[in-house]
Scaffold this motif. Structure first.
Motif, PDB file in Angstrom:
ATOM      1  N   LEU A  38      45.076  -9.271  28.106  1.00  0.00           N
ATOM      2  CA  LEU A  38      45.046  -8.644  26.781  1.00  0.00           C
ATOM      3  C   LEU A  38      45.499  -9.623  25.692  1.00  0.00           C
ATOM      4  CD1 LEU A  38      46.454  -5.099  27.617  1.00  0.00           C
ATOM      5  CD2 LEU A  38      44.095  -5.707  27.054  1.00  0.00           C
ATOM      6  N   ILE A  39      46.482 -10.437  25.993  1.00  0.00           N
ATOM      7  CA  ILE A  39      46.942 -11.431  25.011  1.00  0.00           C
ATOM      8  C   ILE A  39      45.825 -12.429  24.719  1.00  0.00           C
ATOM      9  CG2 ILE A  39      48.498 -13.401  24.720  1.00  0.00           C
ATOM     10  CD1 ILE A  39      50.689 -11.706  26.039  1.00  0.00           C
ATOM     11  N   ARG A  40      45.138 -12.889  25.783  1.00  0.00           N
ATOM     12  CA  ARG A  40      44.021 -13.823  25.573  1.00  0.00           C
ATOM     13  C   ARG A  40      42.921 -13.174  24.741  1.00  0.00           C
ATOM     14  NH1 ARG A  40      45.086 -15.243  30.948  1.00  0.00           N
ATOM     15  NH2 ARG A  40      43.420 -13.930  31.718  1.00  0.00           N
ATOM     16  N   GLU A  41      42.601 -11.915  25.050  1.00  0.00           N
ATOM     17  CA  GLU A  41      41.567 -11.202  24.278  1.00  0.00           C
ATOM     18  C   GLU A  41      42.011 -11.042  22.824  1.00  0.00           C
ATOM     19  OE1 GLU A  41      40.843  -7.527  26.331  1.00  0.00           O
ATOM     20  OE2 GLU A  41      39.762  -8.508  27.967  1.00  0.00           O
ATOM     21  N   ASN A  42      43.281 -10.734  22.611  1.00  0.00           N
ATOM     22  CA  ASN A  42      43.806 -10.588  21.257  1.00  0.00           C
ATOM     23  C   ASN A  42      43.726 -11.916  20.504  1.00  0.00           C
ATOM     24  OD1 ASN A  42      45.107  -9.427  19.019  1.00  0.00           O
ATOM     25  ND2 ASN A  42      47.090 -10.143  19.735  1.00  0.00           N
ATOM     26  N   LYS A  93      41.677 -14.346  21.091  1.00  0.00           N
ATOM     27  CA  LYS A  93      40.262 -14.625  20.845  1.00  0.00           C
ATOM     28  C   LYS A  93      39.763 -13.793  19.660  1.00  0.00           C
ATOM     29  CE  LYS A  93      35.769 -14.379  23.129  1.00  0.00           C
ATOM     30  NZ  LYS A  93      35.061 -13.939  24.339  1.00  0.00           N
ATOM     31  N   ALA A  94      40.127 -12.491  19.652  1.00  0.00           N
ATOM     32  CA  ALA A  94      39.694 -11.612  18.563  1.00  0.00           C
ATOM     33  C   ALA A  94      40.313 -12.057  17.239  1.00  0.00           C
ATOM     34  CB  ALA A  94      40.082 -10.168  18.877  1.00  0.00           C
ATOM     35  N   THR A  95      41.563 -12.483  17.278  1.00  0.00           N
ATOM     36  CA  THR A  95      42.226 -12.951  16.059  1.00  0.00           C
ATOM     37  C   THR A  95      41.547 -14.213  15.531  1.00  0.00           C
ATOM     38  OG1 THR A  95      44.331 -12.018  16.798  1.00  0.00           O
ATOM     39  CG2 THR A  95      44.443 -13.692  15.087  1.00  0.00           C
ATOM     40  N   ALA A  96      41.217 -15.135  16.445  1.00  0.00           N
ATOM     41  CA  ALA A  96      40.525 -16.364  16.026  1.00  0.00           C
ATOM     42  C   ALA A  96      39.149 -16.025  15.447  1.00  0.00           C
ATOM     43  CB  ALA A  96      40.388 -17.309  17.212  1.00  0.00           C
ATOM     44  N   GLU A  97      38.463 -15.093  16.094  1.00  0.00           N
ATOM     45  CA  GLU A  97      37.142 -14.683  15.603  1.00  0.00           C
ATOM     46  C   GLU A  97      37.274 -14.022  14.227  1.00  0.00           C
ATOM     47  OE1 GLU A  97      33.848 -11.487  17.044  1.00  0.00           O
ATOM     48  OE2 GLU A  97      34.723 -12.770  18.601  1.00  0.00           O
ATOM     49  N   LYS A  98      38.300 -13.181  14.062  1.00  0.00           N
ATOM     50  CA  LYS A  98      38.537 -12.517  12.779  1.00  0.00           C
ATOM     51  C   LYS A  98      38.820 -13.557  11.701  1.00  0.00           C
ATOM     52  CE  LYS A  98      42.212 -10.235  10.496  1.00  0.00           C
ATOM     53  NZ  LYS A  98      43.609 -10.164  10.641  1.00  0.00           N
ATOM     54  N   GLU A  99      39.649 -14.546  12.018  1.00  0.00           N
ATOM     55  CA  GLU A  99      39.969 -15.580  11.034  1.00  0.00           C
ATOM     56  C   GLU A  99      38.730 -16.388  10.670  1.00  0.00           C
ATOM     57  OE1 GLU A  99      43.237 -17.728  12.749  1.00  0.00           O
ATOM     58  OE2 GLU A  99      44.661 -16.102  12.339  1.00  0.00           O
ATOM     59  N   ALA A 100      37.869 -16.655  11.666  1.00  0.00           N
ATOM     60  CA  ALA A 100      36.636 -17.386  11.396  1.00  0.00           C
ATOM     61  C   ALA A 100      35.723 -16.566  10.486  1.00  0.00           C
ATOM     62  CB  ALA A 100      35.921 -17.734  12.703  1.00  0.00           C
TER      63      ALA A 100
END
Length: 176
Positions: A109-113, A115-122
């Motif tokens: 879940l931390i890895r998914e979070n 990844k999602a945070t990096a995608e959101k920032e992008a």
């Protein structure tokens, strides 16, 4: 005599197995205490070597029985404590396995979070970039819109001037 000797040797096992009634040992203890100092190896040896050996055996069996009676509840308590420890260790192993499973799920879940945070920032950076382009395009359109008015006025004036250009050219050619 051999059977009697075997019975004497196996009596300790009978005590260990709990097959000797306590009143038998208490009866032997009463005889021993009733005789006092006469119930000893030294006194019996004067009368008979075999009696001295039996006297030592009785004294030792009484002491052994007392130790077993004292130790047996402790053995039972130890056995129960070991069973409790084994059950607790089993439970601990189950809990540790559950904690490991939950830690693994948490790591996923931390890895998914992340990844999602990096995608959101992008996406947010791309949106900011697009907003920047949109602002620049609007400024350009606004600037071109102002220029459009100037161009319209210039085109209208040039259209008017086009009517006079052939005549002006003809006059200019006449002077040349």
């Amino acid at each position: 005599p051999e059977k009697f000797l075997e019975n004497l040797k196996s009596y300790k096992n009978e005590i260990d197995d709990g097959k000797v009634p306590p009143h038998n040992i208490e009866a032997a203890r009463a005889i021993k205490e009733g005789m006092g100092e006469d119930f000893s190896e030294a006194v019996m040896k004067k009368k008979s070597g075999a009696a001295a050996g039996l006297c030592v055996w009785v004294i030792n069996i009484i002491m052994y029985y007392d130790v077993v009676v004292t130790v047996e509840p402790k053995r039972q308590a130890l056995k129960e404590a070991e069973e409790t420890l084994a059950a607790a260790n089993t439970k601990l192993a189950e809990v540790k396995a559950l904690v490991k499973e939950l830690d693994d799920k948490l790591a996923v879940l931390i890895r998914e979070n992340e990844k999602a945070t990096a995608e959101k920032e992008a996406v947010m950076a791309e949106a900011a970039k697009c907003q920047n382009k949109l602002d620049m395009a609007q400024r350009l359109v606004g600037a071109l819109g102002a220029n459009g008015i100037i161009w319209e006025q210039t085109v209208a004036r040039v259209s008017d001037d086009l009517v006079f250009i052939p005549g002006d050219t003809l006059i200019a050619c006449g002077f040349a």
